[in-house]
Design a protein around this motif. Sequence first.
Motif, PDB file in Angstrom:
ATOM      1  N   THR A 186       0.869  -1.166   0.000  1.00  0.00           N
ATOM      2  CA  THR A 186       0.000   0.000   0.000  1.00  0.00           C
ATOM      3  C   THR A 186       0.911   1.223   0.000  1.00  0.00           C
ATOM      4  OG1 THR A 186      -0.129   0.464   2.393  1.00  0.00           O
ATOM      5  CG2 THR A 186      -1.584  -1.258   1.514  1.00  0.00           C
ATOM      6  N   PHE A 187       0.418   2.324  -0.508  1.00  0.00           N
ATOM      7  CA  PHE A 187       1.167   3.577  -0.439  1.00  0.00           C
ATOM      8  C   PHE A 187       0.231   4.655   0.085  1.00  0.00           C
ATOM      9  CE2 PHE A 187       2.722   7.578  -2.414  1.00  0.00           C
ATOM     10  CZ  PHE A 187       3.937   7.653  -1.749  1.00  0.00           C
ATOM     11  N   GLN A 188       0.487   5.105   1.307  1.00  0.00           N
ATOM     12  CA  GLN A 188      -0.328   6.124   1.967  1.00  0.00           C
ATOM     13  C   GLN A 188      -1.807   5.715   2.020  1.00  0.00           C
ATOM     14  OE1 GLN A 188       0.825   9.584  -0.567  1.00  0.00           O
ATOM     15  NE2 GLN A 188       1.774  10.383   1.284  1.00  0.00           N
ATOM     16  N   ALA A 189      -2.057   4.437   2.235  1.00  0.00           N
ATOM     17  CA  ALA A 189      -3.442   3.960   2.196  1.00  0.00           C
ATOM     18  C   ALA A 189      -3.851   3.149   3.410  1.00  0.00           C
ATOM     19  CB  ALA A 189      -3.669   3.125   0.934  1.00  0.00           C
ATOM     20  N   ALA A 190      -2.928   2.465   4.070  1.00  0.00           N
ATOM     21  CA  ALA A 190      -3.293   1.526   5.130  1.00  0.00           C
ATOM     22  C   ALA A 190      -3.968   2.218   6.308  1.00  0.00           C
ATOM     23  CB  ALA A 190      -2.067   0.760   5.612  1.00  0.00           C
ATOM     24  N   HIS A 191      -3.674   3.500   6.527  1.00  0.00           N
ATOM     25  CA  HIS A 191      -4.312   4.197   7.647  1.00  0.00           C
ATOM     26  C   HIS A 191      -5.790   4.495   7.357  1.00  0.00           C
ATOM     27  CE1 HIS A 191      -2.834   7.376   4.975  1.00  0.00           C
ATOM     28  NE2 HIS A 191      -3.739   8.187   5.499  1.00  0.00           N
ATOM     29  N   HIS A 192      -6.235   4.192   6.148  1.00  0.00           N
ATOM     30  CA  HIS A 192      -7.666   4.295   5.823  1.00  0.00           C
ATOM     31  C   HIS A 192      -8.410   2.988   6.111  1.00  0.00           C
ATOM     32  CE1 HIS A 192      -7.591   8.248   3.822  1.00  0.00           C
ATOM     33  NE2 HIS A 192      -6.436   7.872   3.311  1.00  0.00           N
ATOM     34  N   PHE A 193      -7.681   1.904   6.337  1.00  0.00           N
ATOM     35  CA  PHE A 193      -8.332   0.614   6.554  1.00  0.00           C
ATOM     36  C   PHE A 193      -8.899   0.568   7.979  1.00  0.00           C
ATOM     37  CE2 PHE A 193      -4.882  -1.325   3.586  1.00  0.00           C
ATOM     38  CZ  PHE A 193      -5.479  -0.703   2.495  1.00  0.00           C
ATOM     39  N   ILE A 194     -10.202   0.466   8.087  1.00  0.00           N
ATOM     40  CA  ILE A 194     -10.840   0.473   9.400  1.00  0.00           C
ATOM     41  C   ILE A 194     -10.511  -0.789  10.180  1.00  0.00           C
ATOM     42  CG2 ILE A 194     -13.043   0.508  10.604  1.00  0.00           C
ATOM     43  CD1 ILE A 194     -12.325   3.140   9.400  1.00  0.00           C
ATOM     44  N   LEU A 195     -10.657  -1.920   9.561  1.00  0.00           N
ATOM     45  CA  LEU A 195     -10.471  -3.206  10.231  1.00  0.00           C
ATOM     46  C   LEU A 195      -9.052  -3.709   9.966  1.00  0.00           C
ATOM     47  CD1 LEU A 195     -13.936  -4.796   9.350  1.00  0.00           C
ATOM     48  CD2 LEU A 195     -13.285  -3.559  11.422  1.00  0.00           C
TER      49      LEU A 195
END
Length: 236
Positions: A118-127
């Motif tokens: 992921t690139f600058q995206a994992a902090h959007h994953f709720i679960l």
Amino acid sequence: MQSAEVALWDQLKNQDWLDNLANKLSELRWLLPKLSFHDERFRDASSVLELGAGEGWASCVVKRLYPKLSVAASDISESAISGIGKWERIFECAVDTRFSCKSFAVPLPDNSVDLIFTFQAAHHFILQMDTLREVARLLRSGGTCMYLQEPSCRKYMHPLAKWRVNRKRPECPEDVLVLGEMRKAAMSLGFRLDVNYSTATVNRGVVEGVYYQLLSTFPALCQWLPCTADFIFTKA
């Protein structure tokens, strides 16, 4: 949060294309050094999956650099991932597949992917735990998942760090990855976790630039203060 993310991508379909291009090309100054640092991982892989790809521009960069790789780009938003064509034209490449899915429900077989990023995206994953469990299902033995350029902090700093990132971009709720929680999740799923702190000052504002210069000068502070980091999960 996921519904807000999807709604935002629906709105962004009509954004100024030049603004979007300028933004992504500036972020390329972060992505390219990371791909270079992990060059061997990409060269040793045969299949790569990007989670939270948005419009898939980072997947296109990977495909351009490693044309023999089978590259799949995925995002929760169908509106987002459907826009990958323009990035394929810009980077003169074609990813092998693209699809819309949640980060914890990927329509690929067990043990079918060598490398996930992921690139600058994992902090959007709720679960987060569900997503890492899905990553463990998808990866082949010895495979790697890389969360690149993610906001991170210690648990005691989380409320302040989360307030700050959402103050910068209130239209789409975001989170900050808590180091202790990520380590516990990795351990429970049998991953080896390596955390690499990223203190580059490029593409940052004046105040952020001074802050990251401080972290660069005193790297021990990265373990205690909020800092951008790469989380590298390796499956046994």
